[in-house]
Design a protein around this motif. Structure first.
Motif, PDB file in Angstrom:
ATOM      1  N   ALA A 147      27.127  31.310  26.608  1.00 23.97           N
ATOM      2  CA  ALA A 147      26.905  32.765  26.177  1.00 23.97           C
ATOM      3  C   ALA A 147      26.401  33.592  27.474  1.00 23.97           C
ATOM      4  CB  ALA A 147      25.367  32.547  25.213  1.00 23.97           C
ATOM      5  N   LEU A 148      25.682  32.869  28.518  1.00 27.79           N
ATOM      6  CA  LEU A 148      25.351  33.562  29.473  1.00 27.79           C
ATOM      7  C   LEU A 148      26.548  33.992  30.459  1.00 27.79           C
ATOM      8  CD1 LEU A 148      23.324  34.614  31.748  1.00 27.79           C
ATOM      9  CD2 LEU A 148      23.485  32.113  32.686  1.00 27.79           C
ATOM     10  N   ILE A 149      27.586  33.164  30.344  1.00 28.33           N
ATOM     11  CA  ILE A 149      28.916  33.545  30.993  1.00 28.33           C
ATOM     12  C   ILE A 149      29.573  34.546  30.369  1.00 28.33           C
ATOM     13  CG2 ILE A 149      31.066  32.400  31.813  1.00 28.33           C
ATOM     14  CD1 ILE A 149      28.906  31.489  33.519  1.00 28.33           C
ATOM     15  N   VAL A 150      29.649  34.471  28.976  1.00 33.97           N
ATOM     16  CA  VAL A 150      30.498  35.580  28.301  1.00 33.97           C
ATOM     17  C   VAL A 150      29.641  36.980  28.588  1.00 33.97           C
ATOM     18  CG1 VAL A 150      30.791  36.358  25.965  1.00 33.97           C
ATOM     19  CG2 VAL A 150      31.316  34.131  26.647  1.00 33.97           C
ATOM     20  N   PHE A 151      28.405  37.009  28.702  1.00 39.17           N
ATOM     21  CA  PHE A 151      27.668  38.290  28.830  1.00 39.17           C
ATOM     22  C   PHE A 151      27.860  38.777  30.235  1.00 39.17           C
ATOM     23  CE2 PHE A 151      23.926  40.597  30.099  1.00 39.17           C
ATOM     24  CZ  PHE A 151      23.721  41.560  28.963  1.00 39.17           C
ATOM     25  N   VAL A 152      27.716  37.852  31.299  1.00 37.84           N
ATOM     26  CA  VAL A 152      28.007  38.277  32.579  1.00 37.84           C
ATOM     27  C   VAL A 152      29.447  38.824  32.721  1.00 37.84           C
ATOM     28  CG1 VAL A 152      27.937  37.611  34.887  1.00 37.84           C
ATOM     29  CG2 VAL A 152      26.115  36.905  33.503  1.00 37.84           C
ATOM     30  N   GLY A 153      30.291  37.889  32.140  1.00 42.10           N
ATOM     31  CA  GLY A 153      31.844  38.541  32.619  1.00 42.10           C
ATOM     32  C   GLY A 153      32.026  39.765  31.720  1.00 42.10           C
ATOM     33  N   PHE A 154      31.704  40.057  30.578  1.00 42.09           N
ATOM     34  CA  PHE A 154      31.808  41.405  29.811  1.00 42.09           C
ATOM     35  C   PHE A 154      31.287  42.339  30.649  1.00 42.09           C
ATOM     36  CE2 PHE A 154      31.157  44.596  26.801  1.00 42.09           C
ATOM     37  CZ  PHE A 154      32.191  44.464  26.031  1.00 42.09           C
ATOM     38  N   ASN A 155      29.969  42.351  31.323  1.00 44.07           N
ATOM     39  CA  ASN A 155      29.618  43.235  32.148  1.00 44.07           C
ATOM     40  C   ASN A 155      30.295  43.682  33.360  1.00 44.07           C
ATOM     41  OD1 ASN A 155      27.046  44.520  30.741  1.00 44.07           O
ATOM     42  ND2 ASN A 155      26.731  42.519  30.411  1.00 44.07           N
ATOM     43  N   LEU A 156      30.418  42.524  34.018  1.00 45.90           N
ATOM     44  CA  LEU A 156      31.334  42.736  35.360  1.00 45.90           C
ATOM     45  C   LEU A 156      32.716  43.184  34.997  1.00 45.90           C
ATOM     46  CD1 LEU A 156      31.311  42.282  38.196  1.00 45.90           C
ATOM     47  CD2 LEU A 156      32.277  39.907  37.750  1.00 45.90           C
ATOM     48  N   THR A 157      33.163  43.186  33.734  1.00 43.82           N
ATOM     49  CA  THR A 157      34.496  43.551  33.532  1.00 43.82           C
ATOM     50  C   THR A 157      34.373  45.142  33.178  1.00 43.82           C
ATOM     51  OG1 THR A 157      35.337  41.538  32.514  1.00 43.82           O
ATOM     52  CG2 THR A 157      36.724  43.557  32.066  1.00 43.82           C
ATOM     53  N   PHE A 158      33.340  45.548  32.385  1.00 48.59           N
ATOM     54  CA  PHE A 158      33.712  47.045  32.139  1.00 48.59           C
ATOM     55  C   PHE A 158      32.648  47.860  32.573  1.00 48.59           C
ATOM     56  CE2 PHE A 158      35.312  44.423  28.756  1.00 48.59           C
ATOM     57  CZ  PHE A 158      36.864  45.244  28.475  1.00 48.59           C
ATOM     58  N   LEU A 159      31.739  47.427  33.279  1.00 49.51           N
ATOM     59  CA  LEU A 159      30.486  48.271  33.910  1.00 49.51           C
ATOM     60  C   LEU A 159      31.263  48.949  35.296  1.00 49.51           C
ATOM     61  CD1 LEU A 159      27.128  46.598  34.213  1.00 49.51           C
ATOM     62  CD2 LEU A 159      27.890  48.744  33.040  1.00 49.51           C
ATOM     63  N   VAL A 195      37.998  47.865  45.074  1.00 55.74           N
ATOM     64  CA  VAL A 195      37.115  47.239  44.872  1.00 55.74           C
ATOM     65  C   VAL A 195      36.724  46.942  43.553  1.00 55.74           C
ATOM     66  CG1 VAL A 195      34.733  46.761  45.492  1.00 55.74           C
ATOM     67  CG2 VAL A 195      36.361  47.613  47.268  1.00 55.74           C
ATOM     68  N   LEU A 196      36.590  48.314  43.072  1.00 52.72           N
ATOM     69  CA  LEU A 196      36.227  48.540  41.553  1.00 52.72           C
ATOM     70  C   LEU A 196      37.146  47.488  40.715  1.00 52.72           C
ATOM     71  CD1 LEU A 196      34.601  51.817  41.372  1.00 52.72           C
ATOM     72  CD2 LEU A 196      33.296  49.804  41.278  1.00 52.72           C
ATOM     73  N   HIS A 197      38.381  47.811  40.887  1.00 51.69           N
ATOM     74  CA  HIS A 197      39.584  47.355  40.146  1.00 51.69           C
ATOM     75  C   HIS A 197      39.366  45.821  40.259  1.00 51.69           C
ATOM     76  CE1 HIS A 197      41.786  50.371  38.060  1.00 51.69           C
ATOM     77  NE2 HIS A 197      41.448  50.974  39.252  1.00 51.69           N
ATOM     78  N   VAL A 198      39.148  45.179  41.438  1.00 48.93           N
ATOM     79  CA  VAL A 198      39.071  43.763  41.772  1.00 48.93           C
ATOM     80  C   VAL A 198      37.859  43.180  41.144  1.00 48.93           C
ATOM     81  CG1 VAL A 198      38.622  42.064  43.597  1.00 48.93           C
ATOM     82  CG2 VAL A 198      40.321  43.944  43.998  1.00 48.93           C
ATOM     83  N   LEU A 199      36.724  43.840  40.911  1.00 46.21           N
ATOM     84  CA  LEU A 199      35.500  43.479  40.266  1.00 46.21           C
ATOM     85  C   LEU A 199      35.831  43.491  38.908  1.00 46.21           C
ATOM     86  CD1 LEU A 199      32.663  45.411  42.097  1.00 46.21           C
ATOM     87  CD2 LEU A 199      33.224  42.913  42.217  1.00 46.21           C
ATOM     88  N   ALA A 205      36.982  39.896  34.026  1.00 43.52           N
ATOM     89  CA  ALA A 205      37.965  39.564  32.867  1.00 43.52           C
ATOM     90  C   ALA A 205      38.107  38.112  33.298  1.00 43.52           C
ATOM     91  CB  ALA A 205      39.356  40.351  32.847  1.00 43.52           C
ATOM     92  N   SER A 206      38.239  37.437  34.346  1.00 42.72           N
ATOM     93  CA  SER A 206      38.584  36.150  34.374  1.00 42.72           C
ATOM     94  C   SER A 206      37.389  35.250  34.246  1.00 42.72           C
ATOM     95  CB  SER A 206      38.755  35.768  36.058  1.00 42.72           C
ATOM     96  OG  SER A 206      39.833  36.448  36.283  1.00 42.72           O
ATOM     97  N   ILE A 207      36.067  35.615  34.448  1.00 41.05           N
ATOM     98  CA  ILE A 207      34.889  34.981  33.969  1.00 41.05           C
ATOM     99  C   ILE A 207      34.631  35.027  32.632  1.00 41.05           C
ATOM    100  CG2 ILE A 207      32.228  35.092  34.310  1.00 41.05           C
ATOM    101  CD1 ILE A 207      32.713  36.178  37.041  1.00 41.05           C
ATOM    102  N   LEU A 208      34.952  36.313  32.078  1.00 41.24           N
ATOM    103  CA  LEU A 208      34.824  36.174  30.621  1.00 41.24           C
ATOM    104  C   LEU A 208      36.050  35.393  29.708  1.00 41.24           C
ATOM    105  CD1 LEU A 208      33.911  37.639  28.029  1.00 41.24           C
ATOM    106  CD2 LEU A 208      35.611  39.590  28.392  1.00 41.24           C
ATOM    107  N   GLY A 209      37.173  35.274  30.417  1.00 41.44           N
ATOM    108  CA  GLY A 209      37.892  34.164  29.727  1.00 41.44           C
ATOM    109  C   GLY A 209      37.626  32.898  29.807  1.00 41.44           C
ATOM    110  N   PHE A 210      36.772  32.723  31.010  1.00 38.60           N
ATOM    111  CA  PHE A 210      36.407  31.181  31.101  1.00 38.60           C
ATOM    112  C   PHE A 210      35.327  30.964  30.278  1.00 38.60           C
ATOM    113  CE2 PHE A 210      33.200  28.421  33.344  1.00 38.60           C
ATOM    114  CZ  PHE A 210      34.030  27.221  33.507  1.00 38.60           C
ATOM    115  N   GLY A 211      34.401  31.821  29.982  1.00 44.88           N
ATOM    116  CA  GLY A 211      33.312  31.694  29.213  1.00 44.88           C
ATOM    117  C   GLY A 211      33.878  31.630  27.739  1.00 44.88           C
ATOM    118  N   LEU A 212      34.777  32.212  27.196  1.00 46.60           N
ATOM    119  CA  LEU A 212      35.337  32.082  26.030  1.00 46.60           C
ATOM    120  C   LEU A 212      36.198  30.509  25.833  1.00 46.60           C
ATOM    121  CD1 LEU A 212      36.729  35.550  25.270  1.00 46.60           C
ATOM    122  CD2 LEU A 212      34.687  34.739  24.540  1.00 46.60           C
TER     123      LEU A 212
END
Length: 236
Positions: free
Chosen positions: A112-124, A147-151, A156-163
């Protein structure tokens, strides 16, 4: 102006929903299990999505933000946040009743923590990209956006791992998970008064409700807060 008016009207309704969800938690008996973590994350991300919608409802700023990555980020905070976090929260909440097995709580909270962090890192970062003028649906962009595109890609990679983590431990729990009790969450609802998983007819006999609506657990097992504290202590 019509679209602006409708967007502002929708924002009012969304704000009322957020206030309702938050007020529901006020003086409640909250347990920070995985379903609640997803629910809290859902409220927070939905609030961010709703607040950013005000910038798109305002004609002065929408002229600049229209068809940029700001739209992409706002849409995902509203639509994907609602679908993804609500689904995962409900899935973990009902999993013991559906399968009769408990999932590993530690891994579930971690995911749940990984999904939350990954989601925010993807779209913020996409909010910032849109503010800086990055159009959506473009695969070529100036170097200052890199830089922002890389972030966003890393998020998105972290979000996928969290899912991926819930997929693994939920499948694992169907065979090796701890046997779930009829009421693993200590809740008063009727669905938790039958076995896990329930029989075909749900109940062998028609249940008779004799408890209060918010009597979440036996008094001797719960520290009660709020206006019912003195009453429950006297009963014990």
């Amino acid at each position: 102006m019509i679209f602006s008016f409708l967007s502002f009207a929708w924002a009012i309704r969304s704000a009322i929903k957020v206030f309702n969800w938050t007020a529901t938690l006020y003086k409640a008996s909250i347990s920070y299990d995985t379903p609640m973590l997803y629910a809290l994350g859902f409220i927070g991300l939905f609030t961010v999505g709703g607040m950013t919608g005000l910038f798109l409802a305002s004609l002065a700023t929408d002229v600049h933000l229209s068809d940029t990555y700001f739209i992409v980020a706002h849409f995902h905070y509203i639509m994907v946040c609602v679908t993804l976090l609500a689904y995962l929260g409900c899935l973990h909440y009902w999993w013991p009743k559906i399968t009769g097995r408990m999932y590993p709580e530690g891994w579930a909270r971690f995911s749940a923590l990984i999904v939350f962090v990954g989601f925010n890192l993807t779209f913020l970062p996409q909010f910032v990209l849109g503010y800086m003028g990055m159009p959506r649906r473009y695969h070529v962009y100036p170097a200052e956006f890199q830089v922002l595109h890389v972030l966003s890609t890393a998020g998105a990679s972290i979000l996928g791992f969290g899912l991926l983590i819930p997929l693994i431990y939920l499948v694992w729990s169907m065979r090796y998970g701890k046997i779930a009790s009829a009421n693993p969450w200590n809740l008063p609802g009727l669905e938790w008064q039958t076995s896990s998983p329930p029989p075909t007819e749900n109940f062998e006999l028609t249940p008779i409700v004799t408890w209060e609506a918010y009597e979440f657990a036996p008094a001797e097992e719960t520290e009660v807060v709020g206006k019912f504290r003195d009453q429950r202590v006297e009963e014990v």
